[in-house]
Structure formats: structure tokens, C-alpha cells
Scaffold this motif. Sequence first.
Motif, mmCIF file in Angstrom:
data_model
loop_
_atom_site.group_PDB
_atom_site.id
_atom_site.type_symbol
_atom_site.label_atom_id
_atom_site.label_comp_id
_atom_site.label_asym_id
_atom_site.label_seq_id
_atom_site.Cartn_x
_atom_site.Cartn_y
_atom_site.Cartn_z
ATOM 1 N N UNK A 31 23.477 35.959 33.911
ATOM 2 C CA UNK A 31 25.189 34.896 33.928
ATOM 3 C C UNK A 31 24.941 34.396 34.938
ATOM 4 N N UNK A 32 24.184 34.363 35.722
ATOM 5 C CA UNK A 32 24.312 34.368 37.230
ATOM 6 C C UNK A 32 22.894 33.624 37.723
ATOM 7 N N UNK A 33 23.298 32.196 38.200
ATOM 8 C CA UNK A 33 21.776 31.620 38.626
ATOM 9 C C UNK A 33 20.977 32.543 39.421
ATOM 10 N N UNK A 34 20.138 32.344 38.947
ATOM 11 C CA UNK A 34 18.174 33.589 39.014
ATOM 12 C C UNK A 34 17.426 32.686 40.179
ATOM 13 N N UNK A 35 17.732 31.691 41.782
ATOM 14 C CA UNK A 35 16.415 31.105 41.612
ATOM 15 C C UNK A 35 15.006 31.450 42.131
ATOM 16 N N UNK A 36 15.378 33.481 42.145
ATOM 17 C CA UNK A 36 14.173 33.487 42.746
ATOM 18 C C UNK A 36 12.926 34.039 41.484
ATOM 19 N N UNK A 37 13.335 34.049 40.168
ATOM 20 C CA UNK A 37 13.035 34.486 38.746
ATOM 21 C C UNK A 37 11.344 33.956 38.306
ATOM 22 N N UNK A 38 10.656 34.491 38.260
ATOM 23 C CA UNK A 38 9.205 33.925 38.242
ATOM 24 C C UNK A 38 9.075 33.462 36.995
ATOM 25 N N UNK A 39 9.741 33.287 36.214
ATOM 26 C CA UNK A 39 9.485 33.015 34.346
ATOM 27 C C UNK A 39 10.412 32.325 33.869
ATOM 28 N N UNK A 40 9.948 31.520 32.940
ATOM 29 C CA UNK A 40 11.395 30.932 32.123
ATOM 30 C C UNK A 40 12.612 31.738 32.128
ATOM 31 N N UNK A 41 14.062 31.246 32.031
ATOM 32 C CA UNK A 41 14.621 31.265 32.728
ATOM 33 C C UNK A 41 16.173 30.472 31.434
ATOM 34 N N UNK A 42 16.842 31.357 31.766
ATOM 35 C CA UNK A 42 18.081 30.889 31.352
ATOM 36 C C UNK A 42 19.057 31.589 30.960
ATOM 37 N N UNK A 43 20.493 30.608 32.052
ATOM 38 C CA UNK A 43 21.510 30.774 32.441
ATOM 39 C C UNK A 43 22.768 31.016 31.429
ATOM 40 N N UNK A 44 22.598 32.081 31.056
ATOM 41 C CA UNK A 44 23.842 32.124 29.993
ATOM 42 C C UNK A 44 24.694 33.518 30.098
ATOM 43 N N UNK A 45 25.426 33.879 29.109
ATOM 44 C CA UNK A 45 26.076 35.176 29.056
ATOM 45 C C UNK A 45 25.380 35.834 27.714
ATOM 46 N N UNK A 46 24.466 37.330 27.790
ATOM 47 C CA UNK A 46 23.392 37.821 27.324
ATOM 48 C C UNK A 46 23.442 38.079 25.794
ATOM 49 N N UNK A 47 24.217 39.074 25.504
ATOM 50 C CA UNK A 47 25.287 39.171 24.349
ATOM 51 C C UNK A 47 25.369 38.256 23.424
ATOM 52 N N UNK A 48 25.731 36.789 24.375
ATOM 53 C CA UNK A 48 25.565 35.594 23.485
ATOM 54 C C UNK A 48 23.710 35.256 23.332
ATOM 55 N N UNK A 49 23.475 34.989 24.309
ATOM 56 C CA UNK A 49 21.645 33.904 23.929
ATOM 57 C C UNK A 49 21.317 35.306 22.670
ATOM 58 N N UNK A 50 21.641 36.492 23.198
ATOM 59 C CA UNK A 50 21.019 37.369 22.183
ATOM 60 C C UNK A 50 20.673 37.713 20.676
ATOM 61 N N UNK A 51 21.871 37.444 20.324
ATOM 62 C CA UNK A 51 22.667 36.869 19.043
ATOM 63 C C UNK A 51 21.638 35.484 18.873
ATOM 64 N N UNK A 52 21.651 34.701 19.493
ATOM 65 C CA UNK A 52 22.097 33.656 19.246
ATOM 66 C C UNK A 52 20.151 32.875 18.987
ATOM 67 N N UNK A 53 19.351 33.836 19.378
ATOM 68 C CA UNK A 53 18.036 33.817 19.982
ATOM 69 C C UNK A 53 17.068 35.014 19.578
ATOM 70 N N UNK A 54 17.473 36.206 19.041
ATOM 71 C CA UNK A 54 16.965 37.169 19.077
ATOM 72 C C UNK A 54 15.254 36.832 17.764
ATOM 73 N N UNK A 55 15.796 36.021 16.864
ATOM 74 C CA UNK A 55 14.611 35.925 16.339
ATOM 75 C C UNK A 55 13.581 35.561 16.643
ATOM 76 N N UNK A 56 13.342 34.897 17.976
ATOM 77 C CA UNK A 56 11.577 34.691 18.598
ATOM 78 C C UNK A 56 10.950 35.699 19.649
ATOM 79 N N UNK A 57 11.943 36.733 19.749
ATOM 80 C CA UNK A 57 11.271 37.968 20.335
ATOM 81 C C UNK A 57 10.650 39.095 20.031
#
Length: 216
Positions: A31-57
Motif C-alpha cells: 500500500x506504500x511506495x517501495x522505491x527499493x523493490x527490485x522487481x515488478x511492483x504495484x502500489x495497492x491494497x494487498x487484499x484487494x489486489x489478491x482478489x482481483x488478480x490471483x488467477x495470474x499467480x
Amino acid sequence: MKPLLLDLFCGAGGAAVGYHRAGFDVVGVDINPQPDYPFEFHQADAIDYLLGHFARYAAVHASPPCQAHTTLAKGTNNNTGDYPDLIAITRGVLSMIARPYVIENVPSSPLLYPITLCGEMFGLDVIRHRDFESNRLLLQPSHPRHRGRVAGWRHGVKVDGPYLAVYGRGGDKGTIATRQAAMGCEWITSYAALGEAIPPAYTEYVGAQLLTVAAL
């Protein structure tokens, strides 16, 4: 192609780098910016993102905020109510989506049948105990005896020891560089982010086991 792992509440990517070394491609969400994150990153609510995108993973790792379960919050400070407790809701959603998952948190948190990992298991200069719950079998490595204490000042007394503290700023706890080296997190550039991270060695160990059961 490598299986894709979703890294929820990802912080600066300590867990992510371990999973990548184990053989996953990793996408982080926080939910917070993570400028050091070394891979693809999405700033979002974790649970909301999981519910909307879990099929990809193929698998999911989650590190819900741990502050409500730390010894300090439960003990001296007595302020557990000041922090969100998202472990139960995270587990509930993960249980619904039928993917291999891991939930990581501090040892005093209410994880179910976790294994505990320690820096001494991996030759690190931190102790940093962390628990890992999974809906797949995780093997618990042997826990070597600690070689001494965490170095620094304790109640006005200087303590020597083979381990470095990577939380807070006082008490002679080391520089950014010494904390990076102790954790194996050389890409993380702030005290705060290092204080919340876990060593990649932990999730490289967990990820090697998770990789064998991840949905490809």
C-alpha cells in the motif's frame, strides 16, 4: 517460464529476492511506495489486489504488518490496538483461492503450525527469528545454538556479541552498510526498510520447497 509468485505486503523486497533465487518470478504489492523493490511492483491494497488478480499467480507469499504482535507492543508499550491485525483476513482469502501460500510474521503472532527460521541457520550476522505458515508442508531445519548476544547498548551497558541489531537507530546498532551485509539485503537503502525486511536466505529456503508444489 518460471512460475510467478505474488508477494503481498512486500516492503522493500527481502522476501522477494529469496523467492527469485529459489526459481520464481516475483511481483510485489504494497500500500506504500517501495522505491527499493527490485522487481515488478504495484502500489495497492494487498487484499484487494489478491482478489482481483490471483488467477495470474502460481503461489502467494504474504507478510501482513507485524507490529500488533511484537514483544514490545504486547509488553512494555501495551499498544497492540494501535496497529492493524491482518493475519486472519489474509489467511481467509488465501484459503479461498486454492494456491500454495506462505504467511510470514514474528514468532509471537498467531500463525498456524509455522516453522521458525533464524539467521544462525544460514550463517548470517543477525538472529531475526521469523515464522512461516503454509498450506503446504514446510520442513523445519535444525536450530543451531546462538553463538552469543546481539551487540549494542542495553540499559546503559555496552554488550558485545556476534550478531547485529537491524531495528531502530540508537544503541550502536550499526550503519546502513553493516545492516545490509548482515541481512544480505544490499539493495535496501533505508534504516526503516531494513528494519522491516527479512533476510532473502529465509525465503530462498522456503521457496525451494514451495516451488515443488506451485501450480505451473
